[in-house]
Design a protein around this motif. Structure first.
Motif, PDB file in Angstrom:
ATOM      1  N   ILE A 135       0.861  -1.179   0.000  1.00 48.63           N
ATOM      2  CA  ILE A 135       0.000   0.000   0.000  1.00 48.63           C
ATOM      3  C   ILE A 135       0.894   1.225   0.000  1.00 48.63           C
ATOM      4  O   ILE A 135       1.718   1.394   0.901  1.00 48.63           O
ATOM      5  CB  ILE A 135      -0.919   0.050   1.236  1.00 48.63           C
ATOM      6  N   ASN A 136       0.755   2.050  -1.010  1.00 45.26           N
ATOM      7  CA  ASN A 136       1.549   3.283  -1.099  1.00 45.26           C
ATOM      8  C   ASN A 136       3.044   3.031  -0.934  1.00 45.26           C
ATOM      9  O   ASN A 136       3.742   3.774  -0.255  1.00 45.26           O
ATOM     10  CB  ASN A 136       1.094   4.306  -0.052  1.00 45.26           C
ATOM     11  N   GLY A 137       3.525   1.966  -1.529  1.00 44.41           N
ATOM     12  CA  GLY A 137       4.951   1.673  -1.478  1.00 44.41           C
ATOM     13  C   GLY A 137       5.416   1.041  -0.183  1.00 44.41           C
ATOM     14  O   GLY A 137       6.615   0.858   0.016  1.00 44.41           O
ATOM     15  N   ARG A 138       4.504   0.687   0.700  1.00 47.19           N
ATOM     16  CA  ARG A 138       4.864   0.064   1.967  1.00 47.19           C
ATOM     17  C   ARG A 138       4.202  -1.305   2.078  1.00 47.19           C
ATOM     18  O   ARG A 138       3.111  -1.512   1.567  1.00 47.19           O
ATOM     19  CB  ARG A 138       4.390   0.934   3.136  1.00 47.19           C
ATOM     20  N   ILE A 139       4.877  -2.203   2.769  1.00 53.81           N
ATOM     21  CA  ILE A 139       4.328  -3.538   3.002  1.00 53.81           C
ATOM     22  C   ILE A 139       3.558  -3.522   4.320  1.00 53.81           C
ATOM     23  O   ILE A 139       4.061  -3.042   5.334  1.00 53.81           O
ATOM     24  CB  ILE A 139       5.453  -4.597   3.072  1.00 53.81           C
ATOM     25  N   ALA A 140       2.352  -4.061   4.296  1.00 50.62           N
ATOM     26  CA  ALA A 140       1.537  -4.216   5.496  1.00 50.62           C
ATOM     27  C   ALA A 140       1.082  -5.668   5.555  1.00 50.62           C
ATOM     28  O   ALA A 140       0.875  -6.311   4.534  1.00 50.62           O
ATOM     29  CB  ALA A 140       0.343  -3.272   5.452  1.00 50.62           C
ATOM     30  N   ILE A 141       0.932  -6.179   6.767  1.00 50.65           N
ATOM     31  CA  ILE A 141       0.538  -7.577   6.960  1.00 50.65           C
ATOM     32  C   ILE A 141      -0.806  -7.616   7.684  1.00 50.65           C
ATOM     33  O   ILE A 141      -0.994  -6.947   8.699  1.00 50.65           O
ATOM     34  CB  ILE A 141       1.602  -8.345   7.762  1.00 50.65           C
ATOM     35  N   TYR A 142      -1.723  -8.416   7.140  1.00 48.73           N
ATOM     36  CA  TYR A 142      -3.068  -8.533   7.694  1.00 48.73           C
ATOM     37  C   TYR A 142      -3.489  -9.996   7.758  1.00 48.73           C
ATOM     38  O   TYR A 142      -2.992 -10.821   7.001  1.00 48.73           O
ATOM     39  CB  TYR A 142      -4.085  -7.774   6.832  1.00 48.73           C
ATOM     40  N   ALA A 143      -4.451 -10.259   8.626  1.00 48.45           N
ATOM     41  CA  ALA A 143      -5.112 -11.552   8.626  1.00 48.45           C
ATOM     42  C   ALA A 143      -6.120 -11.545   7.480  1.00 48.45           C
ATOM     43  O   ALA A 143      -6.629 -10.483   7.103  1.00 48.45           O
ATOM     44  CB  ALA A 143      -5.829 -11.770   9.957  1.00 48.45           C
ATOM     45  N   PRO A 144      -6.424 -12.704   6.906  1.00 47.00           N
ATOM     46  CA  PRO A 144      -7.370 -12.739   5.779  1.00 47.00           C
ATOM     47  C   PRO A 144      -8.743 -12.145   6.086  1.00 47.00           C
ATOM     48  O   PRO A 144      -9.411 -11.646   5.189  1.00 47.00           O
ATOM     49  CB  PRO A 144      -7.484 -14.232   5.454  1.00 47.00           C
ATOM     50  N   ASP A 145      -9.167 -12.150   7.345  1.00 50.08           N
ATOM     51  CA  ASP A 145     -10.483 -11.596   7.668  1.00 50.08           C
ATOM     52  C   ASP A 145     -10.463 -10.074   7.843  1.00 50.08           C
ATOM     53  O   ASP A 145     -11.503  -9.465   8.065  1.00 50.08           O
ATOM     54  CB  ASP A 145     -11.070 -12.265   8.906  1.00 50.08           C
ATOM     55  N   GLU A 146      -9.300  -9.443   7.704  1.00 52.75           N
ATOM     56  CA  GLU A 146      -9.183  -7.989   7.831  1.00 52.75           C
ATOM     57  C   GLU A 146      -9.175  -7.267   6.487  1.00 52.75           C
ATOM     58  O   GLU A 146      -9.155  -6.044   6.440  1.00 52.75           O
ATOM     59  CB  GLU A 146      -7.912  -7.624   8.603  1.00 52.75           C
ATOM     60  N   ILE A 147      -9.174  -8.029   5.398  1.00 47.27           N
ATOM     61  CA  ILE A 147      -9.160  -7.442   4.056  1.00 47.27           C
ATOM     62  C   ILE A 147     -10.190  -8.149   3.184  1.00 47.27           C
ATOM     63  O   ILE A 147     -10.579  -9.275   3.458  1.00 47.27           O
ATOM     64  CB  ILE A 147      -7.759  -7.510   3.411  1.00 47.27           C
ATOM     65  N   HIS A 148     -10.619  -7.446   2.137  1.00 37.58           N
ATOM     66  CA  HIS A 148     -11.610  -7.994   1.203  1.00 37.58           C
ATOM     67  C   HIS A 148     -11.057  -7.890  -0.212  1.00 37.58           C
ATOM     68  O   HIS A 148     -10.402  -6.907  -0.554  1.00 37.58           O
ATOM     69  CB  HIS A 148     -12.917  -7.215   1.286  1.00 37.58           C
ATOM     70  N   LEU A 149     -11.361  -8.870  -1.026  1.00 34.00           N
ATOM     71  CA  LEU A 149     -10.941  -8.865  -2.423  1.00 34.00           C
ATOM     72  C   LEU A 149     -11.665  -7.750  -3.164  1.00 34.00           C
ATOM     73  O   LEU A 149     -12.892  -7.637  -3.100  1.00 34.00           O
ATOM     74  CB  LEU A 149     -11.241 -10.210  -3.073  1.00 34.00           C
TER      75      LEU A 149
END
Length: 112
Positions: free
Chosen positions: A40-54
């Motif tokens: 995101i915006n040139g940065r790496i972020a780590i999330y659990a699958p239930d925190e993001i949506h396709l």
């Protein structure tokens, strides 16, 4: 929740409400069962699958439309010299988080 068949290159939308990237698009970089790395915006972020949506699958028209919109919002009106001056100002003001964000922005700018 992110479907099991989401893969690298797909665009996702962050739905973790207390996160700095809430409701922002990112691109999947790597996925395991328990976590997903996104850019995101040139940065790496780590999330659990239930925190993001396709949001859009790689290779689809919607994916390309969203990518174009995101890239059109990215132009930097600041030069490298401007960024360096702002970094120095942030350090002088002891605004460490701002300085860190500016250094990250400078790194993104230098890779373009």
């Amino acid at each position: 929740m992110l479907p099991d068949n989401a893969r690298s290159g797909d665009l996702v939308l962050v739905h973790k409400e207390d996160d700095e990237y809430f409701y922002m698009y990112g691109e999947i970089v790597e996925r395991t069962e328990s976590k997903v790395k996104i850019m995101i915006n040139g940065r790496i972020a780590i999330y659990a699958p239930d925190e993001i949506h396709l949001a859009a699958r790689a290779g689809r028209n919607l994916h390309e439309e969203i990518k174009e919109q995101l890239e059109s919002k990215e132009p930097s009106l600041l030069t490298m010299e401007d960024i360096n001056d702002l970094i120095n100002l942030a350090i002088d003001m002891e605004e460490w988080e701002w300085a860190k964000d500016l250094v990250n922005r400078k790194q993104v700018m230098s890779t373009k």
